[in-house]
Motif scaffolding. Structure first.
Motif, short mmCIF file in Angstrom:
data_model
loop_
_atom_site.label_atom_id
_atom_site.label_comp_id
_atom_site.label_asym_id
_atom_site.label_seq_id
_atom_site.Cartn_x
_atom_site.Cartn_y
_atom_site.Cartn_z
N GLN A 12 7.92 -6.03 4.22
CA GLN A 12 6.73 -5.87 3.38
C GLN A 12 6.61 -7.02 2.39
O GLN A 12 5.50 -7.49 2.11
N THR A 16 -1.26 3.93 -7.84
CA THR A 16 -0.40 4.94 -8.47
C THR A 16 0.48 4.25 -9.52
O THR A 16 0.65 3.03 -9.49
N GLY A 25 6.48 5.95 3.78
CA GLY A 25 5.57 7.08 3.88
C GLY A 25 5.01 7.54 2.55
O GLY A 25 4.21 8.48 2.51
N GLN A 26 5.41 6.89 1.47
CA GLN A 26 4.94 7.28 0.14
C GLN A 26 3.87 6.30 -0.32
O GLN A 26 4.08 5.08 -0.32
N LYS A 27 2.71 6.79 -0.75
CA LYS A 27 1.63 5.93 -1.21
C LYS A 27 2.03 5.22 -2.50
O LYS A 27 2.61 5.80 -3.41
N LEU A 28 1.71 3.94 -2.57
CA LEU A 28 2.00 3.14 -3.76
C LEU A 28 0.73 2.66 -4.45
O LEU A 28 0.60 2.76 -5.67
N VAL A 82 0.83 -1.21 0.00
CA VAL A 82 0.00 0.00 0.00
C VAL A 82 0.86 1.26 0.00
O VAL A 82 0.56 2.24 -0.68
N ALA A 83 1.95 1.22 0.74
CA ALA A 83 2.83 2.40 0.85
C ALA A 83 4.22 1.91 1.21
O ALA A 83 4.42 0.79 1.68
N LEU A 84 5.20 2.78 0.99
CA LEU A 84 6.58 2.44 1.32
C LEU A 84 7.30 3.72 1.71
O LEU A 84 7.28 4.70 0.96
#
Length: 681
Positions: A303, A283, A277-280, A273-275
């Motif tokens: 993850q 996107t 703090g950056q949304k994945l 979903v994110a890595l």
């Protein structure tokens, strides 16, 4: 339906799981122990974003084909080349990969070897391949899968072809034209699954920006009913909804109501979903695998472990990696349908009659081959303009002003084991270049061999506005590939046009490019025709001296042959020299035999061209194509007269004079070559 959803959910999870393994792992593929850095590849590589949705569609199609049990052949096709990891995974889970490559059998050892090999799987690679189920359409020519599927489905009762295409593909002009063109293809049962995950590679897709109301309106406006299914997690309820929509769409397709099944989902769903703090999720970051360094990054490793575990592999596989429970039931039900059907027999010989015109040559040959019932004739709305008006009225002829769509129709038709021909103008044919190059690449792969050749007939030099309607670039591009399956055929008269077309329509494993003039009625001696057909060239003895020549003129095409015929006596008288005329029926004989199957060896070069003669080549194509084939192998004075781009509009005779493709130009070139020969001596 409840059990169907259970089986589908298990099979889908297994395909997704195997895909993540291929992208990231080199060991511990069953998660039988805690995941460590040593289990992970140093450089994970591959495409993830399309995997869950494509796997979802493939799962249901394979199970539906098994449930139909041959009552209707359900043929899936993958439009995105990047879906290769899904194809490999589905083939591994269902055992098809192990049949082809035993080292990748459906167990833990097979998955470990496959994961270590990916993305450089020997002979298969990482993209969609024709050697495995759903791979008859080769990626690399984005947008061609829908019209390719139409070609496979055309005149194929009992078959429904299901192209799985992305929302990005739907932005291409080829796909856009194919939606509309479907209305002209009576009896082509095609059920597109449109995978709308909202993004192409680098940004949001046009279809993804439409809500359901506008999406249905869009499809309705181009003649299709859209059945839309939303999937967010891959739950059994969502599988049940897609299963029901698929069967409804199948019933509609079989009775002739064009229906597109739209799978709406989030790009890369079930992935991280994110890595950092950056949304994945949702996107473009999930187009490829977002976990690029789990071997060295503890957060990424954690993850990855959670990602793999989310598919619950212990419920899918036993301790040896064999399918168990609902997955084993699903694998037992799966059926993969091929587009191929048996090739029809060739017409009885003798076949090639004398032809007095381009029209009679092509019309007679095509009609004779059509008697088998497996011929498709295609043209960009110009059969009448190309002097073939009678063929335009045949039920097996289709015209459409979109060459790229026609090429894919023909590619799909031949992929199902049937013969066909695309007729166009040489000047427009460069539009086909990228599609033909991709097709040539596909023809060299396992799973795409033994198929009827793809044949293109181009009329050349027949338009008065030569500034805008002159471009021999397609032949030049195909010859530059050095692909053994390419033939560039340049008949000198109608009888030879009939001969090469007859042979091309019977051939397999080739791309035949026949270039001729639609106005030509000049007939040449047929004494050498058998040798031209068998060897690709022959000496025209009626124009040649018996002794060893001082000058050899090699002609490729109708106008070069006519000009040489007129010029040869003048050259002979002017220089008191011996001249030989050689006619080329196949340009590839000029290439090295190490590359080209019909290439002349050293002994044959001397036999046809003479041991020391200067050589003048006349071609309507680019001189660069001839020079490229020769590659400096002729150690003697050589010149090539061919296409030169006009500086502006001019009559054909002025263009011929500019090119040197007239009697005076040929004489001037001969003067220089013979003078050079004297200097060399």
């Amino acid at each position: 339906m409840e059990n169907d959803a259970v089986l589908a959910e298990a099979l889908w999870r297994a395909i997704c799981y195997a895909s993540v393994c291929q992208l990231h792992l080199r060991d511990n593929v069953l998660l039988s122990q805690p995941l460590t850095a040593e289990h992970v590849k140093e450089r994970p590589s591959g495409h993830w974003g399309t995997v869950p949705g494509t796997a979802f569609a493939l799962t249901h199609l394979a199970l539906a084909a098994g449930a139909l049990d041959g009552e209707v052949g359900l043929v899936p096709l993958l439009g995105a080349g990047h879906a290769g990891v899904v194809q490999l995974s589905a083939s591994w889970v269902t055992g098809e990969l192990g049949k082809l490559r035993p080292e990748f059998g459906p167990d833990a050892n097979g998955l470990r070897r496959l994961s270590r090999a990916f993305p450089d799987v020997e002979g298969l690679g990482a993209e969609v391949t024709p050697a495995l189920p759903a791979g008859a359409f080769l990626g690399g020519r984005l947008g061609g899968c829908l019209p390719f599927a139409q070609g496979v489905a055309l005149d194929a009762p009992g078959r429904v072809v299901v192209p799985v295409i992305g929302d990005g593909e739907c932005e291409t002009p080829t796909t856009a034209a194919a939606w509309l063109a479907h209305g002209d293809l009576t009896g082509a049962a095609v059920l597109p699954v449109v995978h709308v995950n909202g993004f192409r590679m680098g940004g949001s897709s046009l279809l993804g920006r439409l809500d359901d109301v506008r999406l249905r309106a869009y499809f309705a406006g181009i003649g299709w009913r859209a059945a839309i299914v939303h999937v967010t997690a891959g739950s059994q309820a969502e599988h049940a909804a897609f299963h029901a929509a698929l069967w409804d769409a199948l019933e509609a397709t079989v009775v002739g109501r064009p229906t597109a099944l739209v799978l709406r989902c989030v790009k890369g769903w079930t992935g991280p979903v994110a890595l950092g703090g950056q949304k994945l999720l949702g996107t473009p970051a999930l187009h490829k695998t977002p976990l690029t360094n789990p071997r060295a990054d503890a957060e990424q490793l954690s993850q990855l472990g959670d990602w793999l575990a989310s598919y619950r592999p212990s419920q899918l596989f036993d301790t040896r990696g064999r399918s168990r429970g609902p997955l084993a039931e699903a694998v037992a039900q799966v059926r993969w349908c091929s587009p191929l059907r048996a090739l029809s027999a060739s017409p009885d010989a003798p076949r090639v009659p004398n032809a007095v015109s381009f029209t009679s040559a092509v019309t007679g040959t095509v009609r004779r081959h059509a008697e088998r019932g497996d011929l498709l004739l295609l043209s960009p709305d110009e059969l009448a303009s190309n002097r073939l008006p009678d063929l335009a009225r045949e039920r097996w002829a289709h015209e459409l002003l979109a060459e790229e769509v026609l090429l894919e129709w023909l590619a799909g038709w031949t992929a199902s084991g049937r013969r066909g021909l695309l007729v166009s103008y040489e000047s427009f044919a460069p539009l086909l270049t990228s599609g033909l190059v991709a097709h040539i690449k596909q023809r060299r792969l396992d799973g795409a061999q033994g198929l009827p050749s793809l044949n293109v007939l181009l009329t050349s030099y027949g338009w008065h506005n030569v500034h805008t309607h002159g471009d021999p670039s397609l032949a030049t591009a195909l010859l530059a590939l050095g692909a053994p399956g390419v033939r560039v055929l340049t008949p000198a008269d109608p009888t030879r046009t009939a001969a090469v077309l007859d042979e091309a329509l019977d051939s397999v494993d080739r791309v035949n490019l026949v270039i001729t003039g639609k106005h030509n009625r000049t007939l040449h001696s047929e004494d050498s025709l058998d040798e031209e057909r068998s060897r690709g060239l022959a000496v025209w003895s009626h124009l040649s001296d018996d002794e060893e020549p001082d000058l050899t003129i090699v002609t490729a095409g109708d106008i070069p042959a006519a000009v040489a015929t007129e010029a040869v006596d003048r050259i002979r008288d002017r220089h008191r020299c011996r001249v030989r005329v050689v006619n080329l029926l196949d340009l590839t004989v000029l290439g090295a035999p190490s590359t080209w199957p019909r290439g002349l060896n050293g002994r044959e070069v001397e036999h046809y061209l003479g041991s020391h003669a200067s050589v003048l080549f006349l071609t309507l194509g680019h001189p660069a194509a001839v020079w490229g084939l020769l590659a400096g192998r002729l150690r003697r004075p050589v010149d090539v007269i061919g296409w030169q781009e006009p500086v502006g509009p001019m009559p054909q005779r002025d263009l011929a004079r500019t090119m040197g493709m007239d009697v005076s130009g040929v004489e001037r070139a001969a003067d220089l070559l013979l003078a050079s020969r004297e200097v060399v001596r």
